[in-house]
Design an enzyme around this catalytic site. Structure first.
Site, PDB file in Angstrom:
ATOM      1  N   ARG A  17     -33.726 -32.312  16.855  1.00 37.75           N
ATOM      2  CA  ARG A  17     -33.184 -32.461  18.222  1.00 37.75           C
ATOM      3  C   ARG A  17     -32.897 -31.139  18.931  1.00 37.75           C
ATOM      4  NH1 ARG A  17     -28.445 -36.495  17.183  1.00 37.75           N
ATOM      5  NH2 ARG A  17     -28.880 -35.942  15.015  1.00 37.75           N
ATOM      6  N   THR A  81     -28.889 -35.523   1.057  1.00 38.48           N
ATOM      7  CA  THR A  81     -27.861 -34.520   0.729  1.00 38.48           C
ATOM      8  C   THR A  81     -27.612 -34.420  -0.784  1.00 38.48           C
ATOM      9  OG1 THR A  81     -26.223 -36.233   1.208  1.00 38.48           O
ATOM     10  CG2 THR A  81     -26.646 -34.635   2.947  1.00 38.48           C
ATOM     11  N   LYS A 348     -25.694   9.496  27.934  1.00 31.39           N
ATOM     12  CA  LYS A 348     -26.318   9.164  26.651  1.00 31.39           C
ATOM     13  C   LYS A 348     -26.090  10.290  25.653  1.00 31.39           C
ATOM     14  CE  LYS A 348     -29.894  10.421  24.872  1.00 31.39           C
ATOM     15  NZ  LYS A 348     -31.231  10.911  24.468  1.00 31.39           N
ATOM     16  N   SER A 402     -23.719  19.610  43.875  1.00 28.60           N
ATOM     17  CA  SER A 402     -24.512  18.380  43.940  1.00 28.60           C
ATOM     18  C   SER A 402     -26.005  18.660  43.830  1.00 28.60           C
ATOM     19  CB  SER A 402     -24.245  17.678  45.276  1.00 28.60           C
ATOM     20  OG  SER A 402     -22.881  17.317  45.323  1.00 28.60           O
TER      21      SER A 402
HETATM   22  C1  UD1 Z   1     -24.200 -36.808   6.203  1.00 30.47           C
HETATM   23  C2  UD1 Z   1     -23.347 -37.719   5.319  1.00 30.47           C
HETATM   24  C3  UD1 Z   1     -22.417 -38.536   6.198  1.00 30.47           C
HETATM   25  C4  UD1 Z   1     -21.570 -37.650   7.050  1.00 30.47           C
HETATM   26  C5  UD1 Z   1     -22.447 -36.698   7.849  1.00 30.47           C
HETATM   27  C6  UD1 Z   1     -21.616 -35.670   8.543  1.00 30.47           C
HETATM   28  C7  UD1 Z   1     -24.727 -38.208   3.384  1.00 30.47           C
HETATM   29  C8  UD1 Z   1     -25.611 -39.207   2.733  1.00 30.47           C
HETATM   30  N1  UD1 Z   1     -24.213 -38.578   4.554  1.00 30.47           N
HETATM   31  O1  UD1 Z   1     -24.995 -37.614   7.032  1.00 30.47           O
HETATM   32  O2  UD1 Z   1     -21.575 -39.352   5.395  1.00 30.47           O
HETATM   33  O3  UD1 Z   1     -20.754 -38.416   7.926  1.00 30.47           O
HETATM   34  O4  UD1 Z   1     -23.347 -35.985   6.976  1.00 30.47           O
HETATM   35  O5  UD1 Z   1     -22.445 -34.927   9.399  1.00 30.47           O
HETATM   36  O6  UD1 Z   1     -24.457 -37.152   2.831  1.00 30.47           O
HETATM   37  N2  UD1 Z   1     -29.649 -31.681   4.445  1.00 30.47           N
HETATM   38  C9  UD1 Z   1     -30.396 -31.002   3.511  1.00 30.47           C
HETATM   39  N3  UD1 Z   1     -31.355 -31.680   2.799  1.00 30.47           N
HETATM   40  C10 UD1 Z   1     -31.578 -33.007   2.975  1.00 30.47           C
HETATM   41  C11 UD1 Z   1     -30.799 -33.701   3.938  1.00 30.47           C
HETATM   42  C12 UD1 Z   1     -29.831 -33.016   4.648  1.00 30.47           C
HETATM   43  O7  UD1 Z   1     -30.235 -29.800   3.321  1.00 30.47           O
HETATM   44  O8  UD1 Z   1     -32.445 -33.541   2.278  1.00 30.47           O
HETATM   45  C13 UD1 Z   1     -28.615 -30.943   5.191  1.00 30.47           C
HETATM   46  C14 UD1 Z   1     -28.873 -30.887   6.674  1.00 30.47           C
HETATM   47  O9  UD1 Z   1     -29.559 -29.685   6.994  1.00 30.47           O
HETATM   48  C15 UD1 Z   1     -27.471 -30.877   7.242  1.00 30.47           C
HETATM   49  C16 UD1 Z   1     -26.653 -31.652   6.225  1.00 30.47           C
HETATM   50  O10 UD1 Z   1     -27.409 -31.640   5.036  1.00 30.47           O
HETATM   51  O11 UD1 Z   1     -26.925 -29.576   7.321  1.00 30.47           O
HETATM   52  C17 UD1 Z   1     -26.373 -33.074   6.671  1.00 30.47           C
HETATM   53  O12 UD1 Z   1     -27.576 -33.719   6.926  1.00 30.47           O
HETATM   54  P1  UD1 Z   1     -27.707 -34.833   8.057  1.00 30.47           P
HETATM   55  O13 UD1 Z   1     -29.015 -35.476   7.941  1.00 30.47           O
HETATM   56  O14 UD1 Z   1     -27.288 -34.251   9.357  1.00 30.47           O
HETATM   57  O15 UD1 Z   1     -26.509 -35.806   7.676  1.00 30.47           O
HETATM   58  P2  UD1 Z   1     -26.569 -37.307   7.248  1.00 30.47           P
HETATM   59  O16 UD1 Z   1     -27.250 -37.419   5.923  1.00 30.47           O
HETATM   60  O17 UD1 Z   1     -27.039 -38.101   8.366  1.00 30.47           O
END
Ligand code: UD1
Ligand code: CA
Length: 455
Positions: A17, A81, A348, A402
């Site tokens: 996004r 995550t 400078k 000047s």
């Molecule tokens: C996650 C949480 C959710 C929480 C929310 C807060 C999980 C399953 N869910 O949501 O409960 O309310 O964050 O923002 O954990 N990332 C990785 N690798 C991946 C996926 C994500 O590094 O495979 C990183 C993203 O770059 C980001 C963070 O993890 O910095 C969170 O990822 P995002 O997809 O925004 O969050 P959700 O999984 O939707």
């Protein structure tokens, strides 16, 4: 108790996004990449090691953050995550405490998370939101104990009504976390390995799970698009302005100041609107900064006045100096006390001693200037011969008329007076008038040309 702290920063997500070729975590807030704010917070918490899980745009992230001492962990492809944390865990000692932070939550407050780091439980940083949106929900039992986190997409309508949400920031002991993460499954709505499932596992294992409240929504706000980025930038700047005002600085309009780095001010300083501070800026007492200035890496003495529309970079300004309006101080400018630099003056790589004045339309480069010197309007140090730079040395009590050019290398002796309109190519003796001007003549019989009549 744990023997050390390992921080895992999740930063592998695509950040679709943002609609950007630049990885999301490299977008800047207050002049610093988002993820660097998080790395800095990890340092403040005393992390023994920091693991950044990267994926999309990884090489660029590594390059841009080459100055940060972190372990890079590749997560490719990205399966959630839990999967992300699993990539980092093998590099973490069993007897460490693990804290999971997000690379796109830049304003995380170390005050909020220090208690989680110092505990022995499983800790989740949570916040109550009026509109909990698509965040994971904190599910508690009738005794108020945290039992699980349910992702929005997997939640039933009763769970969706819960307003306490998972910020994503979690702390646990490494050995236990390794066990739980190793047992995660992806049989959920998104077919991802959810780190959040660790909570229910910990509860099932009889471990203590606690929710830790975040002090403010901004501390835990994630950035997904450029509108949120701008909102958080303003929130950050407003807090910085509030801290300055609380410490005794007058800020004419706290919504019109930008600090991209560090700014320290003494007592009773006044900062007018639209000034941008970058890098490390240190300001003494009773300093007045007019509107529309850009000040980068500067040390500014007591009682200095910076008038409107100046650009200052890598310079030192002595007490009581007056700069501007419309002055430009370039790198390696060192001004002693009570120096005046006026409008349309560029300095400078020069040192100017006490009480000297360069007030109008002048370029001073590669110069060492003494005390009580007065430089007339339109003076130029000709420091560049087309191949090399040369220095100009100006003694004390010099008066330069000047429209003078000082062709470097050249030394102007103490007490020299230079007549206006001179081009000075040789050293001048002390306490004498030197000028290099063609003698003024008047042509008696001269006539103005007249237009030829049209034929
Ligand atoms: C996650 C949480 C959710 C929480 C929310 C807060 C999980 C399953 N869910 O949501 O409960 O309310 O964050 O923002 O954990 N990332 C990785 N690798 C991946 C996926 C994500 O590094 O495979 C990183 C993203 O770059 C980001 C963070 O993890 O910095 C969170 O990822 P995002 O997809 O925004 O969050 P959700 O999984 O939707
Ligand atoms: Ca998110």
């Amino acid at each position: 108790m744990a023997k050390g702290l390992s921080v895992v920063i999740l930063a592998a997500g695509k950040g679709t996004r943002m609609r950007s070729a630049l990885p999301k975590v490299l977008h800047e807030l207050a002049g610093k990449p988002l993820v660097e704010h998080v790395i800095d917070a990890a340092r403040v918490l005393g992390a023994a090691d920091v693991h950044v899980v990267f994926g999309h745009g990884g090489e660029l992230v590594k390059q841009r953050l080459a100055h940060c001492q972190v372990e890079w962990v590749l997560q490719e492809p990205q399966h959630g995550t839990g999967h992300a944390v699993a990539q980092a865990l093998p590099g973490i000692p069993d007897d460490h405490r693990v804290l999971v932070l997000y690379g796109d939550v830049p304003l995380i407050s170390t005050g909020d998370i220090a208690p989680m780091v110092n505990a022995d439980d499983v800790g989740v940083l949570t916040v109550e939101l009026a509109d909990p949106g698509a965040y994971g929900r904190i599910v508690r039992d009738e005794l108020g104990r945290v039992r699980a986190i349910v992702e929005f997409k997997d939640a039933n309508s009763a769970q969706r009504a819960i307003r306490e949400i998972n910020t994503g920031i979690i702390a646990a002991n490494a050995k236990e976390l390794k066990d739980w993460v190793g047992r995660l499954r992806n049989d959920n709505a998104q077919a991802e390995y959810y780190l959040t499932d660790v909570i229910a596992m910990a509860v099932a294992d009889g471990r203590e799970v606690n929710a830790y409240p975040a002090a403010s929504e901004y501390d835990v706000a994630g950035i997904n698009d450029r509108v949120q980025l701008a909102d958080l930038e303003r929130a950050y700047q407003r807090r910085f302005a509030n801290a300055l005002m609380t410490a005794g600085v007058t800020i004419r309009d706290p919504s019109r100041i930008d600090v991209r780095g560090t700014l320290t001010c003494g007592q009773d300083c006044e900062i007018d609107i639209n000034t941008m501070f970058e890098g490390r800026v240190v300001i003494g007492d009773n300093v007045r900064i007019g509107p529309n200035n850009v000040i980068r890496n500067a040390v500014i003495g007591d009682g200095v006045e910076i008038r409107a529309n100046c650009v200052l970079e890598d310079c030192e300004i002595g007490a009581g100096a007056i700069i501007g309006p419309f002055a430009r101080l370039r790198p390696e400018t060192v001004l002693a006390d009570h120096v005046h630099i006026g409008n349309f003056v560029e300095i400078k790589k020069s040192t100017i001693a006490s009480g000297s004045k360069v007030n109008h339309l002048t370029y001073i480069g590669d110069t060492t200037m003494g005390s009580r010197v007065n430089i007339g309007a339109g003076t130029i140090t000709c420091n560049y011969d087309g191949a090399n730079k040369h220095r100009t040395i100006i003694g004390d009590d010099v008066f330069v008329g000047s429209d003078t050019q000082l062709v470097a290398p050249v030394t102007i002796g103490d007490g020299t007076t230079i007549g206006a309109g001179s081009t000075i190519v040789r050293d001048t003796p002390q306490n004498k008038l030197t000028l290099s001007r063609a003698k003024q003549v008047t042509i008696d019989n001269w006539k103005r040309p007249v237009k030829k009549p049209k034929t």
